[in-house]
Design an enzyme around this catalytic site. Structure first.
Site, PDB file in Angstrom:
ATOM      1  N   HIS A  64      10.811  -6.229  -1.608  1.00 31.31           N
ATOM      2  CA  HIS A  64       9.795  -5.373  -2.221  1.00 31.31           C
ATOM      3  C   HIS A  64      10.410  -4.421  -3.236  1.00 31.31           C
ATOM      4  CE1 HIS A  64       7.751  -6.355   1.716  1.00 31.31           C
ATOM      5  NE2 HIS A  64       6.957  -6.857   0.789  1.00 31.31           N
TER       6      HIS A  64
ATOM      7  N   SER B  93      10.935 -15.055   1.156  1.00 34.43           N
ATOM      8  CA  SER B  93      10.111 -14.535   2.241  1.00 34.43           C
ATOM      9  C   SER B  93       9.175 -13.443   1.751  1.00 34.43           C
ATOM     10  CB  SER B  93      10.986 -14.031   3.375  1.00 34.43           C
ATOM     11  OG  SER B  93      11.648 -12.874   2.961  1.00 34.43           O
ATOM     12  N   LYS B  94       8.106 -13.292   2.511  1.00 34.48           N
ATOM     13  CA  LYS B  94       7.077 -12.323   2.135  1.00 34.48           C
ATOM     14  C   LYS B  94       7.414 -10.934   2.651  1.00 34.48           C
ATOM     15  CE  LYS B  94       2.961 -14.732   0.961  1.00 34.48           C
ATOM     16  NZ  LYS B  94       3.657 -15.399  -0.103  1.00 34.48           N
ATOM     17  N   ARG B  95       8.100 -10.904   3.776  1.00 30.45           N
ATOM     18  CA  ARG B  95       8.415  -9.631   4.417  1.00 30.45           C
ATOM     19  C   ARG B  95       9.912  -9.473   4.546  1.00 30.45           C
ATOM     20  NH1 ARG B  95       3.536 -10.480   6.002  1.00 30.45           N
ATOM     21  NH2 ARG B  95       3.763 -12.374   6.943  1.00 30.45           N
TER      22      ARG B  95
END
Ligand code: GLU
Length: 457
Positions: free
Chosen positions: A234, A227-229
């Site tokens: 992160h 997933s990006k978010r």
């Protein structure tokens, strides 16, 4: 210095995705492996996201991971500026070359790149529009990871939008030419852009760089892409959670690359020595959080004690652990380093060493008090320990053995759980005897003394 010049070309978004960090790492490793140059080029053409804060997150993340750049923001270099937002004059100059060579034309305000090939006009029934099509010669991309990929561009494409902004394909290729980039190592999602890029390189009369498109990262759970978010995708999340930066680096290196044997834990020097493009796999990589925490734990264990202590001290202090004596702290850390799973868990793991008012783990207490007479055992231990003069691990070991044999036991294990519980409040931790030796006689005896009144069953 070798001729290799690679670049990491992120578009700052305000967070530094692990996939992006992996691309940065592969470029960095390849530069360090070959003795080449690692360029950081900021593709900040998206004006809304292009904020100083977004850049800061990226640069901070790079530095935290230890991915230093030889050219780029804050360090400069001969091929600057390193922000696309400051390179407009260069793009205009290159665009002029295309006009001069008749490789561009204007249509509806936008500037199109003209492919060379067989032109024909197609009538699209559905759209009721006439489309001019070109069958360009197929491009043969000899990708270091994917092998030979052959694809033809089918249609002229926009390189300057009607609002006057040059398009990604143009600025990306112009920069790679102008910056003398020899190897383009980037995510597989860009493979589909590469035919366009090859067309542009050729139109400018520039040699093609060597391409290496690195595999996608799949999510740890499902069949889809990572997933990006969200939490844990992160670099900043891992910095906040006190991951060892090199633990994350070692893990990221394994996302799509392997050393052709089963080795997974590397020193940085080994990683640089062994990393190469043929080791990059074609198949997708999978983001595996368990592996990440395992690699992190192992790299923490391999730290020299001094480095471990330098990382640990501020984390302990921020968590409110009262450190009065640095020698004592170092001794605690020495015993804990091989047992603790992460720096994030460290304050909880060592708190009792520094605070006589430590809490008791209920479950552990229940288990210990289920059988035997733990308080009697504790009294026995207290009695013999108070007679110990030379408070060393060796002597403590012998004292426990003596106690065991005096009571007709071969080993003293029956006395261990309550002893540990009385001085620490938990049932696990560093090996008991070295731990007692390290805590010191006074602390151990006073905690045993206080135990019956502090702990109520
Ligand atoms: N700015 C592009 C990206 O972040 C760079 C692509 C490339 O490396 O060529 O995906």
């Amino acid at each position: 210095m070798s001729q290799v010049r690679v670049r990491f070309a992120p578009s700052p978004t305000g967070s530094f995705h692990l996939g992006s960090a992996r691309t940065a790492l592969f470029n960095w490793l390849y530069a360090r492996h070959t003795g080449g140059t690692f360029v950081l080029r900021v593709e900040d053409t998206d004006k809304e996201r292009n904020t100083p804060e977004a850049l800061d997150v990226l640069l901070r993340g790079m530095r935290w991971l230890g991915l230093d750049w030889d050219e780029g923001p804050e360090v400069g270099g001969d091929y600057g500026p390193y922000f696309q937002s400051e390179r407009r004059a260069i793009y205009d100059e290159y665009l002029q070359k295309l006009w001069a060579a008749d490789r561009v034309y204007e249509k509806d305000g936008a500037v199109f790149f003209r492919l060379e090939g067989e032109r024909y006009t197609e009538y699209d029934e559905y759209k009721k529009a006439e489309i001019e099509k070109v069958r360009a010669k197929p491009q043969v991309i000899d990708d270091a990871v994917r092998g030979v990929v052959e694809r033809a561009e089918e249609r002229d494409f926009v390189i300057v939008r009607s609002n006057g902004e040059p398009v990604f394909h143009l600025v990306n290729v112009v920069d790679d030419i102008a910056m003398g980039i020899t190897h383009v190592i980037r995510g597989e999602d860009h493979l589909s852009n590469t035919t366009k890029h090859c067309e542009l390189f050729q139109a400018f009369g520039a040699p093609l760089p060597k391409f290496a498109h690195i595999p996608m990262i799949l999510s740890s759970t499902g069949p889809g892409k990572m997933s990006k978010r969200g939490d844990g995708v992160h670099v900043e999340d891992y910095e906040r959670r006190h991951f060892l930066p090199y633990g994350l680096v070692n893990f990221l290196a394994l996302l799509g690359w392997n050393a052709k044997d089963d080795q997974e834990l590397f020193t940085l020097a080994e990683l640089i020595e062994r990393f190469d493009l043929p080791g990059i796999q074609k198949g997708n990589a999978r983001f595996d959080e368990k592996k990440l925490s395992h690699v992190n734990t192992e790299q923490i264990r391999r730290l020299p004690l001094g480095e471990f202590a330098a990382l640990a001290q501020p984390i302990l202090e921020a968590a409110g652990v009262a450190i009065d004596d640095v020698n004592y702290m170092n001794a605690v850390l020495k015993l804990s380093q091989e047992k603790v799973r992460s720096l994030e868990e460290l304050p909880g793991f060592v708190a009792y060493f520094f605070d006589d008012n430590f809490n008791f783990d209920e479950k552990a207490g229940e288990r210990i008090f289920k059988k035997g007479e733990p308080l009697d055992r504790l009294a026995e231990v207290k009695e013999i320990l108070s007679a110990v003069v030379d408070w060393s691990a060796e002597m403590l070991d012998r004292t426990f053995m003596d106690l065991a044999s005096a009571k007709g036991h071969e080993k003293p294990f029956a006395w261990f759980p309550i002893t540990r519980f009385a001085v620490s409040g938990v049932s696990g931790g560093p090996d008991l005897i070295p731990m007692l030796a390290m805590m010191g006689k006074e602390r151990v005896l006073s905690r045993m003394e206080a135990f019956p009144s502090r702990y109520t069953v």
